[in-house]
Design an enzyme around this catalytic site. Structure first.
Site, PDB file in Angstrom:
ATOM      1  N   ARG A 187       1.033  -0.982   0.202  1.00  0.00           N
ATOM      2  CA  ARG A 187      -0.068   0.015   0.127  1.00  0.00           C
ATOM      3  C   ARG A 187       0.909   1.366   0.015  1.00  0.00           C
ATOM      4  NH1 ARG A 187      -2.572   4.034  -0.393  1.00  0.00           N
ATOM      5  NH2 ARG A 187      -4.343   4.472   0.719  1.00  0.00           N
ATOM      6  N   HIS A 190       2.087   7.309   1.468  1.00  0.00           N
ATOM      7  CA  HIS A 190       0.938   8.086   1.441  1.00  0.00           C
ATOM      8  C   HIS A 190       0.425   8.771   2.917  1.00  0.00           C
ATOM      9  CE1 HIS A 190      -0.748   4.368   3.079  1.00  0.00           C
ATOM     10  NE2 HIS A 190      -1.780   5.113   3.704  1.00  0.00           N
ATOM     11  N   HIS A 192      -2.793  10.893   5.169  1.00  0.00           N
ATOM     12  CA  HIS A 192      -4.318  11.149   5.375  1.00  0.00           C
ATOM     13  C   HIS A 192      -4.612  12.485   5.965  1.00  0.00           C
ATOM     14  CE1 HIS A 192      -5.239   7.120   4.285  1.00  0.00           C
ATOM     15  NE2 HIS A 192      -4.346   6.730   4.937  1.00  0.00           N
ATOM     16  N   GLU A 196      -5.278   7.356  11.388  1.00  0.00           N
ATOM     17  CA  GLU A 196      -5.617   6.044  10.984  1.00  0.00           C
ATOM     18  C   GLU A 196      -5.339   5.129  11.973  1.00  0.00           C
ATOM     19  OE1 GLU A 196      -3.903   4.793   7.099  1.00  0.00           O
ATOM     20  OE2 GLU A 196      -3.152   3.064   7.978  1.00  0.00           O
ATOM     21  N   HIS A 235       3.314   7.503   5.650  1.00  0.00           N
ATOM     22  CA  HIS A 235       3.623   6.258   6.051  1.00  0.00           C
ATOM     23  C   HIS A 235       3.409   5.036   4.881  1.00  0.00           C
ATOM     24  CE1 HIS A 235      -0.920   6.619   6.751  1.00  0.00           C
ATOM     25  NE2 HIS A 235      -0.962   5.490   6.331  1.00  0.00           N
ATOM     26  N   GLU A 260     -11.445   6.609   1.093  1.00  0.00           N
ATOM     27  CA  GLU A 260      -9.895   5.917   0.632  1.00  0.00           C
ATOM     28  C   GLU A 260      -9.740   6.689  -0.713  1.00  0.00           C
ATOM     29  OE1 GLU A 260      -6.765   3.490   1.129  1.00  0.00           O
ATOM     30  OE2 GLU A 260      -8.074   4.326   2.498  1.00  0.00           O
ATOM     31  N   HIS A 372     -21.943   4.894  26.347  1.00  0.00           N
ATOM     32  CA  HIS A 372     -20.641   5.682  26.314  1.00  0.00           C
ATOM     33  C   HIS A 372     -21.261   7.150  26.517  1.00  0.00           C
ATOM     34  CE1 HIS A 372     -18.940   1.953  25.385  1.00  0.00           C
ATOM     35  NE2 HIS A 372     -19.900   1.759  24.435  1.00  0.00           N
ATOM     36  N   GLU A 377     -19.930   4.925  19.192  1.00  0.00           N
ATOM     37  CA  GLU A 377     -19.024   3.527  19.033  1.00  0.00           C
ATOM     38  C   GLU A 377     -19.381   3.021  17.512  1.00  0.00           C
ATOM     39  OE1 GLU A 377     -19.913  -0.850  20.506  1.00  0.00           O
ATOM     40  OE2 GLU A 377     -20.460   0.675  21.919  1.00  0.00           O
ATOM     41  N   HIS A 416     -27.398   0.411  24.911  1.00  0.00           N
ATOM     42  CA  HIS A 416     -27.380  -0.707  24.228  1.00  0.00           C
ATOM     43  C   HIS A 416     -26.732  -1.921  24.912  1.00  0.00           C
ATOM     44  CE1 HIS A 416     -23.851   1.397  23.675  1.00  0.00           C
ATOM     45  NE2 HIS A 416     -22.939   0.185  23.201  1.00  0.00           N
TER      46      HIS A 416
END
Length: 484
Positions: A187, A190, A192, A196, A235, A260, A372, A377, A416
């Site tokens: 991969r 690159h 972002h 990540e 990375h 992506e 939470h 989540e 939940h």
């Protein structure tokens, strides 16, 4: 004439007041029958009123010898209204994951058969959407997305498929990518706009990175391990040949609208920079860039990577905190119904925007009722079959079923649980956009609240109160002696 009318009105008012005070009270039977006729759900037989709501002064009032007064006291209406008791229907899932019959949207006397076209395979996977429990009500957005429905981007050496708000609008805080690399496949280099976070599903991956201070890192992670790169950190990822099939991993980004396809790729950038600028930047001849790719590579084949020790020596040194974490080697906390591992910035310091838990739930057990405090989540189901009901407040609730490969989403503060409805171990990830994992246990909250308050609210007996836990259970086993 007007004076005469006024006198008549006054006399009538006096007579009506006298008659009203002398009239006997309406019998409780009449009141009950009237309420039952107007609303069958409130009939005395199905919904007796709670005695705790009857004022103590009424219960302790002395009874007059006059039958009229006695009748009036005995049949007095309660001082305030109450509600029917909750249904005693267990509302269990209508069929399990191994069901091979003809699924129909019928629960008890509700619903009817399907007469038109039907995708039975999807209905079998989602019994609580097709034949929902009667406790579901109101409107709650879709909280499930199978990666199997995501468009797959096929490349030489691997593939990638994603989930974001385009396919799961509720998931505004986090998005995910399922990526596969053949052995040696890369991969490409690159970065972002988002951070990540990653979890290795199978195989082994070598990651490389350089932070803004020029400190570098190379590390290899295996199935069950993590990596994390802060936003903007350059990375790369490469599958090793430890598994001849390569590797597959889950990527999670801290923005629900992440795509992506919007990644900043090295080859894509240089293909859009004039070569004379490249030559000046790297202080070399323009001919050095004759063979650079004319478009992005994204994923491409390669040879197996060398050892981590091959990392170039940086004058600035190595990164102060590693970008990888060996979650697979972390000891799980064993619980009555399963286990849990929690990883956040307290154990993985570089992971400043993402916290996670890996949870296992044994058959018949459940991730306890909880919520939470502020964090949404993002869930990913690794194996097994689950049932989850989201409570969205104001009487809104909806139940969903999940299988391995599904993404789930629970907005912050929604109550939940996660129940194992299969006959094998349920294993899933809970991932949050935060530096510290937090949850609130319903049982612990009630156990640490004055008992009188809890009993006045829920009408629980002493036996039920004794089962409340002052310590979070997280995953609870099947209740012993529970009746269906």
């Amino acid at each position: 004439m007007s004076g005469l009318k006024l006198n008549i009105a006054i006399v009538c008012a006096v007579l009506l007041a006298t008659l009203s005070s002398a009239a006997p009270a309406v019998s409780s039977a009449l009141v009950a029958s009237t309420v039952s006729a107007s609303n069958p759900a409130l009939s005395p037989s199905s919904a007796p009123l709670s005695s705790s709501l009857v004022p103590a002064s009424s219960a302790a009032a002395s009874v007059d010898s006059s039958s009229a007064k006695a009748s009036s006291i005995a049949s007095a209406a309660p001082a305030s209204e109450t509600v029917p008791y909750a249904s005693d229907d267990p509302n269990e899932v209508m069929w399990g994951p191994d069901y091979d019959g003809d699924p129909q949207p019928i629960r008890g006397t509700l619903g009817s058969t399907v007469m038109g076209p039907q995708d039975a395979a999807i209905d079998i996977q989602n019994p609580d959407l097709f034949a929902p429990p009667t406790t579901d009500a109101g409107t709650v957005g879709n909280a499930k997305w199978p990666f199997s429905l995501s468009h797959n981007r096929l490349q030489t050496g691997g593939w990638a498929r994603q989930q974001n708000v385009a396919v799961l609008p509720m998931a505004t805080e986090l998005a995910g990518v399922d990526m596969r690399l053949e052995a040696g496949a890369i991969r490409e280099l690159h970065w972002h706009k988002t951070s990540e976070w990653a979890y290795v599903l199978q195989g082994s991956v070598q990651v490389t990175a350089v932070n803004p201070d020029g400190q570098n890192f190379v590390g290899t992670v295996d199935a069950g391990d993590l990596w994390f790169f802060p936003a903007g950190t350059p990375h790369s990822l490469q599958a090793t040949d430890a598994d001849p099939d390569g590797a597959e991993f889950l990527l999670v980004f801290d923005d629900g609208s992440f795509s992506e396809d919007s990644t900043f790729l090295l080859t894509d950038w240089l293909a859009h920079v004039p070569k004379e600028v490249l030559a000046r930047n790297f202080q070399t001849d323009i001919s050095a860039f004759n063979d650079i790719p004319g478009q992005q590579l994204y994923i491409f084949p390669g040879s197996a990577p060398g050892p981590d020790s091959d990392v170039p020596t940086s004058p600035q040194g190595s990164v102060p905190s590693p970008f990888t974490f060996k979650m697979s080697q972390m000891k799980a906390t064993q619980l009555s119904g399963g286990s849990v591992k929690v990883v956040d910035s307290r154990t993985f310091p570089i992971s400043i925007t993402t916290a996670a838990a890996e949870v296992t739930v044994q058959p018949g057990a459940m991730r306890e009722l909880h919520w939470h405090p502020t964090q949404d989540e993002w869930s990913f189901f690794l194996e097994g079959n689950a049932r989850v009901t989201l409570f969205a407040s104001q009487g809104a609730a909806r139940t969903y079923n999940f299988q391995a490969g599904d993404v789930g989403y629970v907005p912050g503060t929604y109550g939940h649980y996660v129940e194992n409805i299969g006959n094998t171990t349920l294993r899933f990830l809970e991932i949050f956009k935060t530096d510290t994992f937090q949850d609130v246990s319903l049982s612990q909250w009630l156990a640490l609240t004055p008992p009188a308050m809890v009993q006045a609210t829920l009408n629980l007996n002493d036996e039920a109160m004794s089962h409340l836990s002052k310590i979070k259970q997280t995953v609870v086993g099947p209740a012993s002696g529970s009746s269906k």
